[in-house]
Design a protein around this motif. Structure first.
Motif, PDB file in Angstrom:
ATOM      1  N   GLU A 247     -10.993 -72.847 -78.838  1.00  0.00           N
ATOM      2  CA  GLU A 247     -12.284 -72.324 -79.457  1.00  0.00           C
ATOM      3  C   GLU A 247     -13.503 -72.773 -78.704  1.00  0.00           C
ATOM      4  OE1 GLU A 247     -12.511 -72.489 -83.763  1.00  0.00           O
ATOM      5  OE2 GLU A 247     -14.829 -73.230 -83.719  1.00  0.00           O
ATOM      6  N   GLU A 283     -16.349 -68.073 -81.912  1.00  0.00           N
ATOM      7  CA  GLU A 283     -17.272 -68.714 -83.396  1.00  0.00           C
ATOM      8  C   GLU A 283     -18.855 -68.374 -82.669  1.00  0.00           C
ATOM      9  OE1 GLU A 283     -16.340 -72.015 -85.515  1.00  0.00           O
ATOM     10  OE2 GLU A 283     -18.665 -72.311 -85.865  1.00  0.00           O
ATOM     11  N   HIS A 286     -21.340 -71.096 -82.095  1.00  0.00           N
ATOM     12  CA  HIS A 286     -21.141 -71.764 -80.988  1.00  0.00           C
ATOM     13  C   HIS A 286     -21.460 -70.901 -80.016  1.00  0.00           C
ATOM     14  CE1 HIS A 286     -16.970 -73.840 -82.825  1.00  0.00           C
ATOM     15  NE2 HIS A 286     -18.286 -73.991 -83.605  1.00  0.00           N
ATOM     16  N   ASP A 311     -14.164 -66.751 -85.479  1.00  0.00           N
ATOM     17  CA  ASP A 311     -14.853 -67.556 -86.400  1.00  0.00           C
ATOM     18  C   ASP A 311     -15.897 -67.063 -86.817  1.00  0.00           C
ATOM     19  OD1 ASP A 311     -12.639 -69.153 -86.800  1.00  0.00           O
ATOM     20  OD2 ASP A 311     -13.714 -71.129 -86.324  1.00  0.00           O
ATOM     21  N   ASP A 354     -15.428 -69.423 -90.912  1.00  0.00           N
ATOM     22  CA  ASP A 354     -15.754 -70.710 -90.621  1.00  0.00           C
ATOM     23  C   ASP A 354     -16.910 -70.856 -91.000  1.00  0.00           C
ATOM     24  OD1 ASP A 354     -15.705 -73.418 -89.832  1.00  0.00           O
ATOM     25  OD2 ASP A 354     -15.186 -72.935 -87.797  1.00  0.00           O
TER      26      ASP A 354
HETATM   27 CO    CO Z   1     -14.758 -72.510 -85.661  1.00  0.00          CO
END
Ligand code: CO
Ligand code: XUL
Length: 452
Positions: A247, A283, A286, A311, A354
């Motif tokens: 990730e 994600e 991110h 995510d 998430d």
């Molecule tokens: Co995550």
């Protein structure tokens, strides 16, 4: 294999005490509904392009934010009202939390969940005792999964919260810390396998550095790869067939994380010969921290055949940290679903929320509003994405824009049949190339045609 959306049975509902506001399951009421505890767009059984919405979207609830999040921030204490987090005995708290989790997921009607080892079982005074706690909670979770039909999308190990990992887990200067991390990965992987998990995630929590003054960057990256290889070997040994994911995240908690974005991850996986063994779990927040759009990250991953799972969250436009908010933007969910559809749909992956409710949304029912909003945004995003792809004008525009590359001249360049001498000759004969509009605004309007 896909499972039907969960329909809680009478038996399961008997002990459901933590979310009394919701008798469940959350109904689909359609666009006109004013009921805040109903879906307007997410109709699990609605078929789009031969698959139901539930099959396309594969929603998962994350254990850490949703059931363990306290609302704590750098300036103040936790705010969340969580009846399941009250018992004095940590193992009782863990069981109560799991009761709440499966009650919530059943009532919401999601098919998947995700966890870190220490989300579900408290870390204890010794590794052996922590392992016993984990095993006991895995047994408990296994019963809950059987009762409800909810499946584990992926498991992972928390290799970042404990002070022992302050200088990293796999990338720690001390091999004894590496060993602890490896032992934890082994147990978390086994727990994931026992629960029939479809995947296992590596988020490099503290796999990076705060300052290069004290860091051997080359060695640390090699160590990180070594741990991944050890996990792959162990998976083979125990017969774990799930998908491994890495990730990407660029910073926070460390100044620089080695797996900083999709392209850095790809470089890392190629360098250490890991590309056939791991996909990416991308994600949104991110991507934002990395200075990219989620669309960019997804496209990079899709083109390299490593788009695995998502995510699903979003960041704040003004606060510069990982706020992990629930996704509500239709542009965002549409872009994500375009990439998911273009790769032919998720296989082992899904959309894992998430995301955490805001500090002021402290009541348990706020967890429902948050997830309902995210699920509706993705359901509508799926419909819009499907319509845009069906319509075809967007793809046509891009195809036409590059059409000259399909001409004999373009193909010869790419097939290495032309030299710089040939290019000069071409320019001398043809002169100045014609400029063509990129039509950005027209294409933005085209997307809005479907969203509005
Ligand atoms: Co995550
Ligand atoms: C942290 C983060 C993690 C991973 C799992 O930013 O996203 O929760 O998803 O370790």
């Amino acid at each position: 294999m896909f499972i039907e959306p969960v329909k809680p049975t009478g038996h399961n509902l008997n002990n459901m005490a933590y979310f009394p506001e919701v008798s469940g399951p959350i109904p689909f009421e359609g666009r006109g509904s004013k009921n805040p505890l109903a879906f307007r767009h997410y109709d699990a059984h609605k078929v789009i392009g031969g698959k139901t919405m539930a099959e396309h979207l594969r929603f998962a609830v994350c254990y850490w934010h949703t059931f363990r999040g306290t609302g704590l921030d750098p300036f103040g204490a936790g705010t969340m009202m969580r009846a399941w987090d009250q018992a004095a005995d940590p193992m009782q708290r863990a069981r109560d939390t799991m009761d709440a989790a499966f009650e919530f997921m059943s009532k919401l009607g999601v098919n998947f969940w995700c966890f870190h080892d220490h989300d579900i079982a408290p870390e204890d005074s010794s590794f052996a005792q922590s392992t016993k706690n984990l095993q006991s909670m895995v047994e408990y979770a296994s019963e809950k999964q059987a009762d409800t039909g909810i499946q584990l999308l992926w498991g992972t190990a928390n290799l970042f919260s404990h002070p022992r990992y302050q200088a990293g887990a796999a990338t720690n200067p001390d091999p004894h810390v590496f060993a602890y991390a490896g032992a934890q990965v082994k147990r978390a992987l086994e727990a994931t396998q026992e629960l029939g998990g479809l995947g296992y995630v590596f988020w490099g929590g503290r796999e990076g550095y705060d300052t290069l003054l004290n860091t051997d960057l080359k060695r640390e990256r090699e160590q990180f790869a070594r741990l991944l290889w050890m996990a792959i070997d162990h998976a083979k040994k125990i017969g774990f067939k799930g998908q491994f994911y890495i990730e990407p995240k660029p910073k926070e908690p460390t100044t620089h994380q080695y797996d900083s974005n999709a392209e850095a991850c790809l470089n890392f996986l190629r360098e250490f010969d890991l590309l056939n063994h791991l996909k990416l779990n991308l994600e949104t927040n991110h991507a934002t921290l990395a200075g990219h759009s989620m669309l960019h990250e997804m496209r990079v991953a899709r083109h390299a055949d490593v788009l695995g799972s998502v995510d699903a969250n979003t960041g704040d436009e003004l606060i510069g940290w990982d706020t992990d908010q629930f996704p509500t933007s239709l542009y965002l969910t549409t872009e994500i679903m375009i990439e998911v559809l273009k790769m032919g749909g998720f296989t082992s992956g899904g959309l894992n929320f998430d995301a955490k409710v805001r500090r002021q949304s402290h009541e348990p029912v706020d967890l429902f509003y948050a997830h309902i909003g995210g699920m509706d945004a993705f359901a509508r995003g799926l419909e819009v994405a499907w319509a845009i792809l069906e319509d075809g004008r967007l793809d046509d525009f891009v195809r036409t824009r590059y059409a000259e590359w399909e001409s004999e001249f373009g193909r010869k360049i790419m097939e290495s049949n032309k030299t710089l001498d040939d290019l000069e000759d071409h320019v001398l004969r043809h002169g100045e190339p014609e400029r063509k509009s990129g039509r950005q605004e027209m294409l933005e309007n085209l997307v809005n045609e479907f969203i509005l």
